[in-house]
Design an enzyme around this catalytic site. Structure first.
Site, PDB file in Angstrom:
ATOM      1  N   LYS A 267       0.821  -1.228   0.000  1.00 27.28           N
ATOM      2  CA  LYS A 267       0.000   0.000   0.000  1.00 27.28           C
ATOM      3  C   LYS A 267       0.844   1.263   0.000  1.00 27.28           C
ATOM      4  O   LYS A 267       0.590   2.191  -0.758  1.00 27.28           O
ATOM      5  CB  LYS A 267      -0.896   0.066   1.257  1.00 27.28           C
ATOM      6  CG  LYS A 267      -1.963  -0.989   1.356  1.00 27.28           C
ATOM      7  CD  LYS A 267      -2.917  -0.680   2.505  1.00 27.28           C
ATOM      8  CE  LYS A 267      -2.263  -0.652   3.880  1.00 27.28           C
ATOM      9  NZ  LYS A 267      -1.718  -1.935   4.326  1.00 27.28           N
TER      10      LYS A 267
ATOM     11  N   ARG B  56      -0.200  -8.391  13.593  1.00 22.11           N
ATOM     12  CA  ARG B  56      -0.765  -7.354  12.717  1.00 22.11           C
ATOM     13  C   ARG B  56      -1.613  -7.976  11.602  1.00 22.11           C
ATOM     14  O   ARG B  56      -2.649  -7.432  11.231  1.00 22.11           O
ATOM     15  CB  ARG B  56       0.364  -6.492  12.129  1.00 22.11           C
ATOM     16  CG  ARG B  56       0.915  -5.520  13.192  1.00 22.11           C
ATOM     17  CD  ARG B  56       2.253  -4.942  12.816  1.00 22.11           C
ATOM     18  NE  ARG B  56       2.218  -4.234  11.574  1.00 22.11           N
ATOM     19  CZ  ARG B  56       3.195  -4.261  10.666  1.00 22.11           C
ATOM     20  NH1 ARG B  56       4.287  -4.968  10.889  1.00 22.11           N
ATOM     21  NH2 ARG B  56       3.088  -3.580   9.575  1.00 22.11           N
TER      22      ARG B  56
ATOM     23  N   ARG C 156      12.040  -1.617  11.179  1.00 18.32           N
ATOM     24  CA  ARG C 156      10.840  -1.174  11.897  1.00 18.32           C
ATOM     25  C   ARG C 156      10.586  -2.072  13.087  1.00 18.32           C
ATOM     26  O   ARG C 156      10.629  -3.295  12.983  1.00 18.32           O
ATOM     27  CB  ARG C 156       9.632  -1.207  10.959  1.00 18.32           C
ATOM     28  CG  ARG C 156       9.223   0.161  10.500  1.00 18.32           C
ATOM     29  CD  ARG C 156       8.097   0.099   9.525  1.00 18.32           C
ATOM     30  NE  ARG C 156       6.853  -0.413  10.111  1.00 18.32           N
ATOM     31  CZ  ARG C 156       5.679  -0.331   9.500  1.00 18.32           C
ATOM     32  NH1 ARG C 156       5.595   0.228   8.327  1.00 18.32           N
ATOM     33  NH2 ARG C 156       4.598  -0.816  10.075  1.00 18.32           N
TER      34      ARG C 156
ATOM     35  N   ARG D 148      -9.738   1.702   9.295  1.00 15.59           N
ATOM     36  CA  ARG D 148      -9.469   0.290   9.584  1.00 15.59           C
ATOM     37  C   ARG D 148     -10.507  -0.320  10.516  1.00 15.59           C
ATOM     38  O   ARG D 148     -10.406  -1.513  10.833  1.00 15.59           O
ATOM     39  CB  ARG D 148      -8.103   0.158  10.276  1.00 15.59           C
ATOM     40  CG  ARG D 148      -6.919  -0.004   9.327  1.00 15.59           C
ATOM     41  CD  ARG D 148      -5.659   0.349  10.096  1.00 15.59           C
ATOM     42  NE  ARG D 148      -4.567  -0.555   9.867  1.00 15.59           N
ATOM     43  CZ  ARG D 148      -3.343  -0.160   9.467  1.00 15.59           C
ATOM     44  NH1 ARG D 148      -3.093   1.104   9.239  1.00 15.59           N
ATOM     45  NH2 ARG D 148      -2.385  -1.024   9.325  1.00 15.59           N
TER      46      ARG D 148
ATOM     47  N   ARG E  91      11.460  -6.298   4.751  1.00 12.06           N
ATOM     48  CA  ARG E  91      11.416  -4.891   5.154  1.00 12.06           C
ATOM     49  C   ARG E  91      12.049  -4.714   6.535  1.00 12.06           C
ATOM     50  O   ARG E  91      12.702  -3.717   6.813  1.00 12.06           O
ATOM     51  CB  ARG E  91       9.959  -4.405   5.182  1.00 12.06           C
ATOM     52  CG  ARG E  91       9.844  -2.919   5.420  1.00 12.06           C
ATOM     53  CD  ARG E  91       8.421  -2.446   5.237  1.00 12.06           C
ATOM     54  NE  ARG E  91       7.566  -2.825   6.343  1.00 12.06           N
ATOM     55  CZ  ARG E  91       6.247  -2.611   6.385  1.00 12.06           C
ATOM     56  NH1 ARG E  91       5.640  -2.067   5.369  1.00 12.06           N
ATOM     57  NH2 ARG E  91       5.546  -2.964   7.433  1.00 12.06           N
TER      58      ARG E  91
HETATM   59  P1  AMP Z   1       0.934   0.759   9.072  1.00 10.18           P
HETATM   60  O1  AMP Z   1       2.189   1.461   8.735  1.00 10.18           O
HETATM   61  O2  AMP Z   1      -0.249   1.248   8.266  1.00 10.18           O
HETATM   62  O3  AMP Z   1       1.060  -0.744   9.031  1.00 10.18           O
HETATM   63  O4  AMP Z   1       0.586   1.142  10.587  1.00 10.18           O
HETATM   64  C1  AMP Z   1       1.492   0.844  11.624  1.00 10.18           C
HETATM   65  C2  AMP Z   1       0.751   0.828  12.956  1.00 10.18           C
HETATM   66  O5  AMP Z   1       0.179   2.116  13.202  1.00 10.18           O
HETATM   67  C3  AMP Z   1      -0.434  -0.140  13.015  1.00 10.18           C
HETATM   68  O6  AMP Z   1      -0.025  -1.452  13.336  1.00 10.18           O
HETATM   69  C4  AMP Z   1      -1.249   0.503  14.132  1.00 10.18           C
HETATM   70  O7  AMP Z   1      -0.687   0.269  15.407  1.00 10.18           O
HETATM   71  C5  AMP Z   1      -1.084   1.985  13.835  1.00 10.18           C
HETATM   72  N1  AMP Z   1      -2.131   2.450  12.902  1.00 10.18           N
HETATM   73  C6  AMP Z   1      -1.971   2.926  11.639  1.00 10.18           C
HETATM   74  N2  AMP Z   1      -3.141   3.259  11.091  1.00 10.18           N
HETATM   75  C7  AMP Z   1      -4.095   2.977  12.009  1.00 10.18           C
HETATM   76  C8  AMP Z   1      -5.506   3.084  12.034  1.00 10.18           C
HETATM   77  N3  AMP Z   1      -6.200   3.535  10.975  1.00 10.18           N
HETATM   78  N4  AMP Z   1      -6.151   2.710  13.158  1.00 10.18           N
HETATM   79  C9  AMP Z   1      -5.467   2.293  14.242  1.00 10.18           C
HETATM   80  N5  AMP Z   1      -4.147   2.133  14.276  1.00 10.18           N
HETATM   81  C10 AMP Z   1      -3.456   2.475  13.178  1.00 10.18           C
END
Ligand code: AMP
Length: 188
Positions: free
Chosen positions: A13, A144, A133, A88, A127
């Protein structure tokens, strides 16, 4: 155009949203990136979000919704955006509708990037090596993916009912996937 990107962690994404946003000249708004920037800068928001992120859990809706509302109120988002990683949860979908209704606009299209679990686990492990990360460790990756499957994947049905969901195969090389997304957006 107001675009939402959905799909499991590791589906690509972030990479695709960056490219498409640049091509369409609209901002790429990644909630994950905004959270990570706040964690690094040790802001109040970052401190509140960190423990959820480290565990692979979602940051509570109120915190996330407030952050997105602030971002969407900025001028550059008024003509369109790509939201990457938001909404989400059902509450986030409802809140996003409310935020947009203030300007009498709606999400135009939702791109769901699909990828099978084995492939995304492989990509996330890679990654982890490249970017280091903290939430790319094996246990947290697994969590996740579970959280996505339980809490977010079923929500695509809401956008499907609105007839704005487009599923795009996330397997292949980057340019090929970009072209698939551009076709789905009917801009190519
Ligand atoms: P991502 O980079 O999109 O995988 O997001 C990394 C982390 O940020 C996720 O595992 C959540 O802990 C938090 N996060 C990102 N977007 C959201 C969202 N829309 N709702 C809740 N937590 C989020």
């Amino acid at each position: 155009m107001r675009i939402v990107f959905m799909g499991p962690p590791g589906a690509g994404k972030g990479t695709q949203a960056t490219i498409i946003a640049q091509q369409l000249g609209i901002p790429h708004i990644s909630t994950g990136d905004i959270f990570r920037a706040n964690v690094s800068a040790l802001t109040e928001l970052g401190i509140a979000a960190k423990r959820y992120m480290d565990a692979g859990e979602y940051v509570p809706d109120t915190i996330t919704n407030d952050m997105v509302r602030d971002r969407l109120e900025q001028n550059d988002a008024k003509q369109g955006f790509i939201l990457d990683g938001y909404p989400r949860t059902v509450d986030q979908i409802t809140e996003l509708d409310t935020m947009l209704s203030v300007d009498d606009v709606k999400v135009d299209v939702v791109i769901e990037l699909t990828a099978e679990t084995n492939e995304v686990v492989k990509r996330l492990a890679k990654r982890a090596l490249n970017q280091g990360r903290i939430d790319d460790t094996e246990d947290v990756i697994r969590r996740r993916l579970e959280v996505y499957a339980e809490q977010t994947a079923p929500l695509t049905a809401i956008y499907e009912n609105r007839e704005i969901l487009k599923q795009v195969d996330g397997l292949g090389d980057v340019t090929e996937i970009t072209n698939r997304i551009l076709s789905a957006l009917a801009v190519k």
